[in-house]
Each structure stands twice: as C-alpha cells, then as structure tokens.
Design a protein around this motif. Structure first.
Motif, mmCIF file in Angstrom:
data_model
loop_
_atom_site.group_PDB
_atom_site.id
_atom_site.type_symbol
_atom_site.label_atom_id
_atom_site.label_comp_id
_atom_site.label_asym_id
_atom_site.label_seq_id
_atom_site.Cartn_x
_atom_site.Cartn_y
_atom_site.Cartn_z
ATOM 1 N N VAL A 1 41.688 48.252 35.981
ATOM 2 C CA VAL A 1 42.597 49.401 35.953
ATOM 3 C C VAL A 1 41.958 50.653 36.552
ATOM 4 C CG1 VAL A 1 43.839 48.537 33.935
ATOM 5 C CG2 VAL A 1 41.843 50.020 33.601
ATOM 6 N N GLY A 2 40.719 50.553 36.997
ATOM 7 C CA GLY A 2 40.031 51.707 37.568
ATOM 8 C C GLY A 2 40.373 51.918 39.030
ATOM 9 N N HIS A 3 39.687 52.869 39.629
ATOM 10 C CA HIS A 3 39.925 53.188 41.040
ATOM 11 C C HIS A 3 39.265 52.184 41.977
ATOM 12 C CE1 HIS A 3 41.780 56.969 39.949
ATOM 13 N NE2 HIS A 3 40.749 57.232 39.135
ATOM 14 N N VAL A 4 38.161 51.598 41.542
ATOM 15 C CA VAL A 4 37.458 50.609 42.361
ATOM 16 C C VAL A 4 37.936 49.219 41.962
ATOM 17 C CG1 VAL A 4 35.217 49.681 43.026
ATOM 18 C CG2 VAL A 4 35.453 52.125 42.533
#
Length: 249
Positions: free
Chosen positions: A224-227
C-alpha cells in the motif's frame, strides 16, 4: 566437497569459516590475520589444526588483497569452488526428513548478497533445496557464502540448463509450482502443504514469461506504500515463511 577441476575460491568471515570447518569439505588452506587476538579466531585455529589443515598467519593487507577488500574479519579459507547438488539430492533430503519437498527456484537472481540472504532464510525455514539456472544468474561464490552465514553448507543448490524444462519435470514428480507476480493470489492465503516449489524472479524483471506460463498459480505480496516493489531477498523471506507456517511448522 568441491571437484578438483573447479577454481579456488575463498570463504571469508568467522561464522562461515567455522561452518565450513565443521563440514567435510575440500579445504586447501586457512589464512588468519596475524596479531589478531579473539576467542573466535582461536576457535577457528583450533578446529583447523584438529582437521589437519595448514594454517598461515598473514598481514591484514594480504587478506584484504585475497578477498578483494571485503570484510573478512581476519579469516579466509581457500577452498575449491562449491560443489552443486542434483535435483535428486533435494528429493532425497526431503525423504530423509520424512517431509514433502519444499523447493525454491530462483529465476535469474543476480546479486550475490540476495542469494546469500535467501539461502539463510531457506535454511532457517526448512527448505530442502534451491534450483538456479547455469546462465544469466549469480552462482555460488565466497560473497554468497559469507552472506549466507554458513547456510551454504546445509542447503543443497542444483544448477540446471533450462528452468522451464526443470519445472515440467518437477510437476511430473508431483510438485505444485507457485510463481510470484504483481497480480495473483494474496500470499497470506497460500498453503504450501504437499510437494511444493516456489519461484522467485529476477531483482528487476521478475519471473520470465515462459517460466510464469508453466507455474500452477501466481502469488502476490500486497503493498500500500508508494514503492510497489520489495528487495528480492525480502520478498523471498515473506513467501518462504508463509510456506513454512502453512506446512504446520
């Protein structure tokens, strides 16, 4: 345990060195840093002499040169390059342990630190063996050995010419093959009970299309993160331990 026609390599670091000395391997010579006093170095020296090995005390500069300035911790063991196992050896180990085979297939891992870390996790989680391709992938080296902190001595590694053909052969032997991809079944729902093989892809490209087509099912790690990617050894660790847990361990 290495064939005589293979080139020399070095096992470096105190833990990998002691692990190698405890195994029946073809060790050529032990190099220790002179004027370095520690219990770990003393134990390595004592074990090497018990095994009837030649021990040389050398300056740190020589060890640095021998190991390409890696963190050798004052010890380097000259060995013939690591001997690879056969796939039958992996099945034999599982049978010896009275367990269904749990096999790891690495599709083009290139970083020796990743391979070493994966081997360390594989050993901890009871993986019976690892399969790697002979080309376009890292092989067993001293860097892999050091990163594995001794696991290289306990986890059989088989080299094959063709991963796709190998996967087909594993399936003929009753092994269910799981791949990893951005799209697939949530890995937390995966059960690795029964004869199982898990495929981990290349650090950047992932699993090749032909290998992917021959997997029985694809698994994914939700993020669910940006990366939207994980280091190959981190992803492998999550999946291996899900397999470990689902097998009732």
């Amino acid at each position: 345990m290495a064939d005589k026609n293979e080139t020399l390599d070095f096992i470096i670091g105190r833990h990998p060195a002691m692990a190698a000395l405890k195994k029946d391997g073809e060790i050529n010579k032990v190099f220790l840093q002179e004027n370095l006093k520690s219990d770990a170095i003393h134990e390595i020296y004592k074990k090497a002499k018990e095994n009837g090995l030649v021990v040389s005390f050398v300056p740190k500069s020589k060890l640095d040169k021998m190991t390409n300035n890696q963190n050798h911790q004052g010890v380097a063991i000259a060995v013939a390059s690591y001997k690879y196992s056969e796939i039958d050896d992996i099945f034999a180990l599982a049978e010896k342990k009275q367990e269904d085979p749990f096999i790891l297939i690495l599709d083009g891992i290139e970083d020796p630190h990743n391979l070493g870390s994966i081997m360390r996790t594989a050993d901890a989680a009871g993986v019976h063996g690892i399969i790697i391709p002979k080309r376009r992938a890292v092989q067993l080296t001293s860097v892999v050995a050091k990163t594995s902190t001794g696991a290289i001595e306990y986890v059989p590694v088989a080299r094959v010419n063709n991963l796709v053909q190998t996967i087909k052969e594993l399936k003929e032997r009753g092994v269910w093959v799981f791949g990893t991809d951005m799209k697939g079944t949530d890995y937390r729902k995966w059960s690795a009970k029964g004869a199982t093989a898990l495929v981990i892809g290349n650090e950047g490209k992932g699993i090749s299309e032909l290998v992917k087509k021959n997997c029985d099912e694809m698994l994914t790690i939700p993020m669910v993160g940006h990366v939207q990617s994980l280091n190959a050894s981190v992803a492998a660790s999550l999946l291996i331990y899900q397999g470990f847990t689902s097998r009732g361990n």
